[in-house]
Design a protein around this motif. Sequence first.
Motif, PDB file in Angstrom:
ATOM      1  N   LEU A  11       0.859  -1.187   0.000  1.00 20.08           N
ATOM      2  CA  LEU A  11       0.000   0.000   0.000  1.00 20.08           C
ATOM      3  C   LEU A  11       0.889   1.228   0.000  1.00 20.08           C
ATOM      4  O   LEU A  11       1.744   1.381   0.903  1.00 20.08           O
ATOM      5  CB  LEU A  11      -0.884  -0.012   1.248  1.00 20.08           C
ATOM      6  CG  LEU A  11      -1.678   1.264   1.540  1.00 20.08           C
ATOM      7  CD1 LEU A  11      -2.673   1.555   0.431  1.00 20.08           C
ATOM      8  CD2 LEU A  11      -2.380   1.152   2.891  1.00 20.08           C
ATOM      9  N   VAL A  12       0.714   2.085  -0.996  1.00 19.68           N
ATOM     10  CA  VAL A  12       1.522   3.299  -1.093  1.00 19.68           C
ATOM     11  C   VAL A  12       0.627   4.477  -1.445  1.00 19.68           C
ATOM     12  O   VAL A  12      -0.497   4.303  -1.925  1.00 19.68           O
ATOM     13  CB  VAL A  12       2.644   3.172  -2.140  1.00 19.68           C
ATOM     14  CG1 VAL A  12       3.632   2.082  -1.762  1.00 19.68           C
ATOM     15  CG2 VAL A  12       2.069   2.925  -3.519  1.00 19.68           C
ATOM     16  N   GLN A  13       1.169   5.664  -1.233  1.00 18.42           N
ATOM     17  CA  GLN A  13       0.441   6.879  -1.586  1.00 18.42           C
ATOM     18  C   GLN A  13       0.686   7.233  -3.055  1.00 18.42           C
ATOM     19  O   GLN A  13       1.700   6.830  -3.647  1.00 18.42           O
ATOM     20  CB  GLN A  13       0.893   8.026  -0.695  1.00 18.42           C
ATOM     21  CG  GLN A  13       0.499   7.847   0.761  1.00 18.42           C
ATOM     22  CD  GLN A  13       0.791   9.087   1.583  1.00 18.42           C
ATOM     23  OE1 GLN A  13       1.603   9.920   1.217  1.00 18.42           O
ATOM     24  NE2 GLN A  13       0.111   9.215   2.712  1.00 18.42           N
ATOM     25  N   PRO A  14      -0.210   8.002  -3.645  1.00 19.06           N
ATOM     26  CA  PRO A  14       0.023   8.465  -5.021  1.00 19.06           C
ATOM     27  C   PRO A  14       1.360   9.180  -5.140  1.00 19.06           C
ATOM     28  O   PRO A  14       1.752   9.948  -4.244  1.00 19.06           O
ATOM     29  CB  PRO A  14      -1.148   9.419  -5.265  1.00 19.06           C
ATOM     30  CG  PRO A  14      -2.229   8.905  -4.370  1.00 19.06           C
ATOM     31  CD  PRO A  14      -1.525   8.415  -3.128  1.00 19.06           C
ATOM     32  N   ASN A  84       7.158   3.758 -10.828  1.00 17.75           N
ATOM     33  CA  ASN A  84       7.316   5.099 -10.282  1.00 17.75           C
ATOM     34  C   ASN A  84       6.069   5.930 -10.540  1.00 17.75           C
ATOM     35  O   ASN A  84       5.241   5.580 -11.386  1.00 17.75           O
ATOM     36  CB  ASN A  84       8.531   5.785 -10.913  1.00 17.75           C
ATOM     37  CG  ASN A  84       9.833   5.058 -10.635  1.00 17.75           C
ATOM     38  OD1 ASN A  84       9.988   4.416  -9.600  1.00 17.75           O
ATOM     39  ND2 ASN A  84      10.770   5.157 -11.564  1.00 17.75           N
ATOM     40  N   SER A  85       5.954   7.019  -9.809  1.00 15.32           N
ATOM     41  CA  SER A  85       4.824   7.949  -9.987  1.00 15.32           C
ATOM     42  C   SER A  85       3.495   7.198 -10.000  1.00 15.32           C
ATOM     43  O   SER A  85       2.652   7.402 -10.882  1.00 15.32           O
ATOM     44  CB  SER A  85       4.993   8.742 -11.283  1.00 15.32           C
ATOM     45  OG  SER A  85       6.201   9.457 -11.287  1.00 15.32           O
ATOM     46  N   LEU A  86       3.309   6.358  -9.017  1.00 15.55           N
ATOM     47  CA  LEU A  86       2.118   5.522  -8.991  1.00 15.55           C
ATOM     48  C   LEU A  86       0.851   6.351  -8.828  1.00 15.55           C
ATOM     49  O   LEU A  86       0.838   7.379  -8.130  1.00 15.55           O
ATOM     50  CB  LEU A  86       2.226   4.489  -7.870  1.00 15.55           C
ATOM     51  CG  LEU A  86       3.148   3.304  -8.214  1.00 15.55           C
ATOM     52  CD1 LEU A  86       3.584   2.576  -6.949  1.00 15.55           C
ATOM     53  CD2 LEU A  86       2.446   2.349  -9.174  1.00 15.55           C
ATOM     54  N   LYS A  87      -0.198   5.873  -9.474  1.00 14.23           N
ATOM     55  CA  LYS A  87      -1.497   6.537  -9.463  1.00 14.23           C
ATOM     56  C   LYS A  87      -2.542   5.598  -8.875  1.00 14.23           C
ATOM     57  O   LYS A  87      -2.375   4.380  -8.919  1.00 14.23           O
ATOM     58  CB  LYS A  87      -1.902   6.894 -10.891  1.00 14.23           C
ATOM     59  CG  LYS A  87      -0.904   7.746 -11.648  1.00 14.23           C
ATOM     60  CD  LYS A  87      -1.349   7.941 -13.085  1.00 14.23           C
ATOM     61  CE  LYS A  87      -0.357   8.778 -13.868  1.00 14.23           C
ATOM     62  NZ  LYS A  87      -0.799   8.979 -15.282  1.00 14.23           N
ATOM     63  N   GLU A  89      -5.170   4.610 -10.148  1.00 16.65           N
ATOM     64  CA  GLU A  89      -5.624   3.675 -11.184  1.00 16.65           C
ATOM     65  C   GLU A  89      -4.636   2.533 -11.444  1.00 16.65           C
ATOM     66  O   GLU A  89      -4.935   1.627 -12.219  1.00 16.65           O
ATOM     67  CB  GLU A  89      -5.926   4.422 -12.491  1.00 16.65           C
ATOM     68  CG  GLU A  89      -4.825   5.340 -12.968  1.00 16.65           C
ATOM     69  CD  GLU A  89      -5.056   6.794 -12.538  1.00 16.65           C
ATOM     70  OE1 GLU A  89      -5.448   7.022 -11.361  1.00 16.65           O
ATOM     71  OE2 GLU A  89      -4.811   7.687 -13.369  1.00 16.65           O
ATOM     72  N   ASP A  90      -3.464   2.587 -10.820  1.00 16.97           N
ATOM     73  CA  ASP A  90      -2.533   1.461 -10.899  1.00 16.97           C
ATOM     74  C   ASP A  90      -2.883   0.360  -9.890  1.00 16.97           C
ATOM     75  O   ASP A  90      -2.261  -0.710  -9.895  1.00 16.97           O
ATOM     76  CB  ASP A  90      -1.101   1.930 -10.646  1.00 16.97           C
ATOM     77  CG  ASP A  90      -0.595   2.870 -11.720  1.00 16.97           C
ATOM     78  OD1 ASP A  90       0.065   3.868 -11.365  1.00 16.97           O
ATOM     79  OD2 ASP A  90      -0.850   2.595 -12.906  1.00 16.97           O
ATOM     80  N   VAL A 123      -1.072  -4.502  -5.311  1.00 17.37           N
ATOM     81  CA  VAL A 123      -0.563  -3.128  -5.271  1.00 17.37           C
ATOM     82  C   VAL A 123      -1.758  -2.214  -5.073  1.00 17.37           C
ATOM     83  O   VAL A 123      -2.708  -2.237  -5.859  1.00 17.37           O
ATOM     84  CB  VAL A 123       0.188  -2.771  -6.559  1.00 17.37           C
ATOM     85  CG1 VAL A 123       0.531  -1.283  -6.577  1.00 17.37           C
ATOM     86  CG2 VAL A 123       1.450  -3.608  -6.704  1.00 17.37           C
ATOM     87  N   THR A 124      -1.717  -1.431  -4.022  1.00 20.57           N
ATOM     88  CA  THR A 124      -2.787  -0.490  -3.724  1.00 20.57           C
ATOM     89  C   THR A 124      -2.197   0.907  -3.616  1.00 20.57           C
ATOM     90  O   THR A 124      -1.266   1.132  -2.831  1.00 20.57           O
ATOM     91  CB  THR A 124      -3.516  -0.851  -2.430  1.00 20.57           C
ATOM     92  OG1 THR A 124      -4.034  -2.184  -2.526  1.00 20.57           O
ATOM     93  CG2 THR A 124      -4.667   0.110  -2.160  1.00 20.57           C
ATOM     94  N   VAL A 125      -2.730   1.825  -4.411  1.00 22.53           N
ATOM     95  CA  VAL A 125      -2.258   3.212  -4.405  1.00 22.53           C
ATOM     96  C   VAL A 125      -3.410   4.072  -3.905  1.00 22.53           C
ATOM     97  O   VAL A 125      -4.432   4.215  -4.574  1.00 22.53           O
ATOM     98  CB  VAL A 125      -1.811   3.655  -5.801  1.00 22.53           C
ATOM     99  CG1 VAL A 125      -1.224   5.071  -5.732  1.00 22.53           C
ATOM    100  CG2 VAL A 125      -0.804   2.674  -6.384  1.00 22.53           C
TER     101      VAL A 125
END
Length: 127
Positions: A11-14, A84-87, A89-90, A123-125
Amino acid sequence: QVQLVESGGGLVQPGASLRLSCAASGRTFSSSGMAWFRQAPGKEREFAAGINRSGGSQYYADSVKGRFTISRDNAKGMVYLQMNSLKPEDTAVYYCAADFRPWGTSFRFGANEYEYWGQGTQVTVSS
């Protein structure tokens, strides 16, 4: 017996980055092109990135081009996906895929063209 084992999801932030890894065993790793697919809830599994047998050519879905990088280490039997630069919608379950049937000059972009799959990594953004 071919085994593909993914790791590295979370789990990561945008805007953050993650690196997914896939460990392959059971066959000659360098004889297969490798791909990462992803599947979001309620959606079909879709191609995200692929790499040919030597690692000299990479392929990306338009939605990830410029943000994701696929690579492989044939000596270690590993394929990686640097994201990188995860959104938001990823967000999806990401799967590693391999197929050891003879490859020609064309890369395989369809999920039905791959025989072996890992178990997937989430993967959760989200903020």
